[in-house]
Scaffold this active site. Structure first.
Site, PDB file in Angstrom:
ATOM      1  N   LYS A 173      10.827 -28.293 -28.801  1.00  0.00           N
ATOM      2  CA  LYS A 173      11.490 -29.539 -28.403  1.00  0.00           C
ATOM      3  C   LYS A 173      12.343 -30.138 -29.515  1.00  0.00           C
ATOM      4  O   LYS A 173      13.371 -30.754 -29.245  1.00  0.00           O
ATOM      5  CB  LYS A 173      10.447 -30.531 -27.893  1.00  0.00           C
ATOM      6  CG  LYS A 173       9.645 -29.999 -26.708  1.00  0.00           C
ATOM      7  CD  LYS A 173      10.558 -29.522 -25.573  1.00  0.00           C
ATOM      8  CE  LYS A 173       9.808 -28.866 -24.436  1.00  0.00           C
ATOM      9  NZ  LYS A 173       9.401 -27.471 -24.702  1.00  0.00           N
ATOM     10  N   ASP A 220       1.941 -19.771 -21.196  1.00  0.00           N
ATOM     11  CA  ASP A 220       2.648 -21.010 -21.488  1.00  0.00           C
ATOM     12  C   ASP A 220       1.821 -22.190 -20.965  1.00  0.00           C
ATOM     13  O   ASP A 220       0.883 -22.016 -20.170  1.00  0.00           O
ATOM     14  CB  ASP A 220       4.019 -20.951 -20.807  1.00  0.00           C
ATOM     15  CG  ASP A 220       4.779 -22.263 -20.901  1.00  0.00           C
ATOM     16  OD1 ASP A 220       4.870 -22.816 -22.007  1.00  0.00           O
ATOM     17  OD2 ASP A 220       5.265 -22.729 -19.859  1.00  0.00           O
ATOM     18  N   ALA A 270       3.207 -26.074 -20.073  1.00  0.00           N
ATOM     19  CA  ALA A 270       3.852 -26.910 -19.054  1.00  0.00           C
ATOM     20  C   ALA A 270       4.546 -26.064 -17.989  1.00  0.00           C
ATOM     21  O   ALA A 270       5.397 -25.223 -18.295  1.00  0.00           O
ATOM     22  CB  ALA A 270       4.865 -27.846 -19.701  1.00  0.00           C
ATOM     23  N   ASP A 323       6.897 -19.743 -17.023  1.00  0.00           N
ATOM     24  CA  ASP A 323       7.749 -20.174 -15.907  1.00  0.00           C
ATOM     25  C   ASP A 323       9.213 -20.330 -16.283  1.00  0.00           C
ATOM     26  O   ASP A 323      10.010 -20.791 -15.470  1.00  0.00           O
ATOM     27  CB  ASP A 323       7.232 -21.508 -15.352  1.00  0.00           C
ATOM     28  CG  ASP A 323       7.379 -22.645 -16.356  1.00  0.00           C
ATOM     29  OD1 ASP A 323       6.854 -22.514 -17.476  1.00  0.00           O
ATOM     30  OD2 ASP A 323       8.024 -23.660 -16.027  1.00  0.00           O
TER      31      ASP A 323
END
Length: 225
Positions: free
Chosen positions: A48, A8, A10, A174
């Protein structure tokens, strides 16, 4: 043997100071929505545009927002994020560039996947100098039919790098959606990393094979360092 590491962006490989979720919340609030912290967290790791649609829909569960409204809010989100990155540039997380270099030197290909679209991703990677030659592939949410927890970005990374056996793929992220995508893909290693906003108890509650302090620990996990 692992042939491909799918990471990933960010919070996993890049520290962008959480600005993506600040920009997301500000954009949907400017459109009249009132999301709480839990609402924003629920969409960590997702595409998003999908997150914008869902957060706007939460205010009117019986009605999906018009595409033009979603487009306008998403454009506002991108502008807010661009401004945030301009004021406080993103940077690689400690040890990550070295880990990527170690993996590639060992013959393991490295791909990034992200819930950002190609335009936002391009700006971010150029900012940190990863836009040319540093990686084997970059897969964005607009490259596939659905973002995480669907496994499609992982499969696209395999296609782009010529890796055919998903058991030879390591995924790391994360967020809960990162782990779900890795599991849904059938990846040989599905690692949660603790460099984002979620703690070990939260990530540990989702199916995974490993929890690591950082992507910097991946070479040691693979006995490369």
């Amino acid at each position: 043997m692992i042939e491909l590491a799918v990471l990933d962006i960010a919070g996993t490989t890049v520290d962008e100071h959480g600005d993506v979720y600040v920009a997301l919340e500000e954009a949907v609030r400017a459109a009249g929505a009132t999301p709480g912290t839990a609402d924003i967290r629920r969409w960590m790791g997702a595409g998003k545009r999908e997150a914008v649609t869902a957060l706007l829909s939460a205010e009117q569960p019986d009605r999906t927002p018009a595409p033009a409204v979603v487009d306008a809010v998403y454009a506002d989100f991108r502008e807010r994020l661009r401004a945030a990155y301009g004021a406080r540039p993103p940077a690689p997380l400690p040890g990550v560039p070295e880990a990527v270099t170690t993996l590639r030197a060992a013959g393991i290909k490295v791909a990034l996947t992200t819930g950002f679209d190609r335009e936002v991703t391009g700006v971010l990677l150029k900012e940190i100098g990863w836009d040319t030659g540093f990686l084997d592939a970059v897969v964005c949410v607009d490259d596939v039919a659905a973002g995480r927890p669907a496994p499609y970005m992982i499969f696209r990374a395999m296609e782009a790098t010529g890796v055919r056996d998903v058991s030879r793929v390591l995924t790391a992220g994360d967020t809960i959606r990162d782990l779900q995508a890795g599991t849904n893909a059938g990846a040989g290693i599905v690692a949660g990393v603790l460099t984002g906003d979620l703690d070990a108890a939260t990530l540990g509650g989702v199916r995974h094979t490993h929890l690591l302090p950082s992507v910097a620990a991946v070479p040691a996990l693979l006995s490369l360092s």
